[in-house]
Enzyme design. Structure first.
Site, PDB file in Angstrom:
ATOM      1  N   SER A 196       0.808  -1.215   0.000  1.00 15.94           N
ATOM      2  CA  SER A 196       0.000   0.000   0.000  1.00 15.94           C
ATOM      3  C   SER A 196       0.840   1.263   0.000  1.00 15.94           C
ATOM      4  O   SER A 196       0.309   2.363  -0.170  1.00 15.94           O
ATOM      5  CB  SER A 196      -0.919   0.015   1.227  1.00 15.94           C
ATOM      6  OG  SER A 196      -0.146  -0.035   2.421  1.00 15.94           O
ATOM      7  N   HIS A 253      -2.558  -2.855  -6.138  1.00 13.25           N
ATOM      8  CA  HIS A 253      -2.989  -2.491  -4.789  1.00 13.25           C
ATOM      9  C   HIS A 253      -4.510  -2.480  -4.718  1.00 13.25           C
ATOM     10  O   HIS A 253      -5.176  -1.585  -5.240  1.00 13.25           O
ATOM     11  CB  HIS A 253      -2.426  -1.121  -4.416  1.00 13.25           C
ATOM     12  CG  HIS A 253      -2.822  -0.679  -3.035  1.00 13.25           C
ATOM     13  ND1 HIS A 253      -3.104   0.623  -2.713  1.00 13.25           N
ATOM     14  CD2 HIS A 253      -3.000  -1.397  -1.887  1.00 13.25           C
ATOM     15  CE1 HIS A 253      -3.441   0.699  -1.448  1.00 13.25           C
ATOM     16  NE2 HIS A 253      -3.382  -0.509  -0.924  1.00 13.25           N
ATOM     17  N   GLU A 283      -5.178   0.047  -7.801  1.00 11.74           N
ATOM     18  CA  GLU A 283      -4.058   0.829  -8.317  1.00 11.74           C
ATOM     19  C   GLU A 283      -3.068  -0.127  -8.976  1.00 11.74           C
ATOM     20  O   GLU A 283      -2.611  -1.084  -8.347  1.00 11.74           O
ATOM     21  CB  GLU A 283      -3.357   1.584  -7.186  1.00 11.74           C
ATOM     22  CG  GLU A 283      -4.167   2.722  -6.611  1.00 11.74           C
ATOM     23  CD  GLU A 283      -3.475   3.378  -5.419  1.00 11.74           C
ATOM     24  OE1 GLU A 283      -3.532   4.606  -5.312  1.00 11.74           O
ATOM     25  OE2 GLU A 283      -2.893   2.640  -4.596  1.00 11.74           O
ATOM     26  N   ASN A 320      -3.620   6.438  -1.097  1.00 12.72           N
ATOM     27  CA  ASN A 320      -3.149   6.640   0.279  1.00 12.72           C
ATOM     28  C   ASN A 320      -2.450   7.985   0.449  1.00 12.72           C
ATOM     29  O   ASN A 320      -2.519   8.596   1.515  1.00 12.72           O
ATOM     30  CB  ASN A 320      -2.220   5.508   0.695  1.00 12.72           C
ATOM     31  CG  ASN A 320      -2.993   4.282   1.168  1.00 12.72           C
ATOM     32  OD1 ASN A 320      -4.140   4.396   1.581  1.00 12.72           O
ATOM     33  ND2 ASN A 320      -2.380   3.124   1.085  1.00 12.72           N
TER      34      ASN A 320
END
Length: 676
Positions: free
Chosen positions: A419, A440, A452, A490
């Site tokens: 992540s 991800h 992702e 993130n």
């Protein structure tokens, strides 16, 4: 064959029993959609059929994909005014009125999907027969685009199904399966696919009286009852969405409340209502989101990856759920961890997912058989895709790659679900670092559509294409990103969560923080979200991003983790959790907390600007798509970049500067504000 001039998309033929068959086959397309030009052709066909005066008219689709997917959404983006939108909608209404008025049986044969304008076309027929299989899907999902049915669907669905069922379908945008469509009265009969035309012909020659909604449902349509029912419906809608954020469901209820007793007036009111909605910001932004979703779907070509076997390493919540999703989508999956005791909980969760998602015991059993526990790592040798989903530790991941790489097939994809760790660092352990790609997923895997797909500086281009294809095999939405700390989602999400914790440190009640975000349009407040993700996970990612981007990590977060208060999974985080729900006090609405909403949202906007400027994603469209589908960023605002454009780049940048002057360097405006 009947002479119908120079039609490109429709075919008319009349058989020996004087039944006319109208076949929709959109030119140069795999899916039927209703555009302005196609509706003009349909009008010509209906007039010709009226002249022929056959015993019956049967409407069918030549496409394998289904009946009709709906209106051509791309045409909506060209509308410049409510008047223009009204003309487009009203023309479509009048065409379907001509179909409805034909004085002989009219039958729609439905296979696959009949959605939006496609279902409205079917509703204008006197009868509907559908194929009895899992691919059949009927619905009026226009509310998801910020509008409502516009070709008479608000009238005919109520007439056909009754108020309660029709309103539920329109207000939620949910699709109905074949069996539910039959029970609701939306279709008259279900038949096997091979019998569809035969049953259509039989019904054409032996038409029963058309079905009506049950008497009690018809009773609710009277003016005496409509206001009471409308209030109950509005109360249900208010529990889910606000009128100023999503006006369409409220417009549907208002239309029926005011005009439900008069179809002629309601058709005109429907056209005027949808024209106004189409011209509003919510519809424009939701239509944009729909088109962005299509753009993401087009990024992956399934043909570039012959996917049969997926091997997942790490049977924790994320790894186990990725494995379960792959098995659900029909692929063989081997799931590896140190011992069986670590794999068994993942198998139990997978079984519950299969029971929830699949319709028959046989389907569930088949999915279970595709998911195989593999503590000895035997699946590595034959897998097409290997996904590493162990804990976020650079050294541990590198050690795993050194073990796995020599046993992989040359053409296999090696993917990491990290992540936040950059691929360049992970790839240092590989003989062929170019084969490493990031995929991800987001938690919960079964609900979050985004993946992702991260490429590093050394990633082979064909591995990127295979990874994109992999996500499409799984029916996920890929957003390509360049490797950088936190990648896209993130990196944008974490400053938002950290500012919420800083606000809590400043004495702002948790409930007020969450309420401010929900008021902006976020699906969940940041405090509740942090608890749901896990405070230990948040702390780990925050430390990585804090080091990379000089982002502060609040002491309150570290203190909670040190005490073992990890959020929902431990029963206590910032909130106490009971039966999976946070225990919140009423939000102190009487007290306003200065700048609170902007303090939460502007860190996201600033990082969004930075992600485009730093080349994490290729353009602002991919940014908006990634943030909407990855974080739930208020869809009706169209994404961070679109929101900045709407409000005015300079005004938003100036506000960022004000926050910086007041709250410090964590609000320092990124230089990308000058270019987005």
């Amino acid at each position: 064959m009947t002479d119908t001039g120079n039609l490109q998309n429709w075919r008319l033929e009349t058989d020996a029993d004087r039944v006319t068959w109208l076949t929709f086959d959109k030119d140069d397309a795999s899916t039927n959609v209703l555009s302005g030009h196609i509706m003009i052709e349909l009008e010509e066909c209906i007039r010709k059929v009226a002249e022929l005066a056959p015993r019956a008219l049967v409407i069918q689709s030549a496409k394998k994909s289904g009946f009709v997917a709906g209106a051509d959404i791309n045409e909506f983006t060209d509308l410049q005014s409510p008047a223009q939108a009204f003309d487009l909608i009203r023309r479509g209404q009048l065409v379907l009125e001509e179909l409805e008025k034909l004085p002989f049986p009219t039958i729609a044969l439905i296979h696959g999907f009949a959605l939006g304008g496609g279902l409205e076309l079917a509703l204008a027929c006197k009868y509907r027969i559908a194929v009895d299989d899992s691919r059949t899907s009927l619905g009026l999902p226009e509310v998801k685009l910020g509008i409502h049915p516009g070709f008479g669907g608000t009238v005919r669905s109520v007439r056909c199904m009754g108020v309660i069922q029709a309103m539920d379908m329109m207000l939620t945008g949910r699709f109905l399966s074949a069996s539910k469509a039959l029970r609701s009265g939306l279709v008259d009969k279900l038949v096997p696919a091979e019998s569809l035309k035969e049953e259509g012909k039989h019904l054409a020659l032996n038409p029963p009286p058309p079905r009506q909604a049950p008497f009690l449902q018809r009773l609710l349509n009277f003016g005496l009852f409509r206001p009471f029912v409308a209030r109950a419906l509005e109360k249900q809608v208010k529990q889910k969405v606000r009128h100023d954020h999503y006006p369409a469901p409220y417009a549907i209820i208002d239309l029926w409340k005011r005009f439900g007793g008069n179809a002629t007036e309601m058709y005109l009111a429907e056209a005027n209502s949808i024209a106004e909605l189409m011209s509003g910001d919510t519809a424009k932004n939701l239509i944009r989101v729909f088109l962005l979703q299509d753009k993401l779907k087009s990024l992956g070509n399934k043909k570039l990856l012959n996917l049969k076997h997926v091997h997942v390493i790490g049977a924790g919540v994320m790894g186990g759920d990725i494995a379960a999703w792959c098995a659900l989508r029909g692929f063989k999956v081997t799931l590896q961890d140190r011992e069986m005791k670590y794999i068994e909980p993942a198998l139990d969760r997978a079984y519950k997912l299969f029971e929830r998602k699949l319709k028959t015991t046989e389907d569930v059993d088949n999915a279970v058989s595709r998911l195989v526990a593999d503590p000895d790592s035997k699946g590595v040798i034959e897998a097409d895709v290997i996904i590493e989903a162990i804990f976020e530790n650079l050294e541990a991941k590198q050690a795993l790659y050194r073990d796995v790489e020599p046993r992989m097939r040359n053409e296999a994809v090696l993917a990491t679900n990290t992540s936040s760790i950059q691929l360049e660092l992970l790839g240092e352990a590989l003989q062929r670092p170019g084969r490493l790609i990031g995929v991800h997923f987001f938690n919960p895997v079964a609900k979050m559509p985004l993946v992702e797909v991260i490429k590093g500086e050394l990633t082979d281009p064909d591995m990127l294409e295979k990874a994109l294809a992999f996500t499409r095999h799984l029916d996920k939405l890929p957003v390509p990103c360049n490797s950088s700390p936190g990648f896209l989602v993130n990196r944008i999400l974490m400053p938002y969560l950290m500012e919420a914790v800083i606000a809590a440190q400043d004495g702002v009640p948790l409930e007020a923080i969450d309420a401010a975000a929900i008021d902006f349009g976020m699906p969940m407040g940041p405090v509740e979200l942090a608890d749901t993700v896990g405070l230990d996970v948040c702390l780990s990612v925050a430390k990585i991003l804090g080091s990379a981007y000089n982002m502060p990590v609040p002491a309150l977060l570290g203190d909670a983790v040190a005490l073992g208060n990890l959020g929902r999974k431990s029963g206590k985080g910032f909130y106490t959790w009971v039966d999976g729900k946070p225990q919140k006090r009423p939000s102190p609405v009487e007290q306003q907390y200065e700048d609170l909403q902007d303090r939460l949202i502007f860190p996201m906007l600033n990082e969004a600007v930075a992600c485009v400027a730093d080349g994490v994603v290729e353009n602002a469209d991919l940014l908006d798509a990634g943030v909407i589908f990855g974080t739930g960023f208020a869809p009706f605002r169209g994404g961070p970049a679109n929101y900045i454009r709407t409000k005015g780049r300079q005004a938003m940048r100036d506000r960022q500067q004000v926050l910086h002057d007041k709250y410090g360097d964590r609000f320092f405006p990124h230089e990308g504000w000058l270019r987005i």
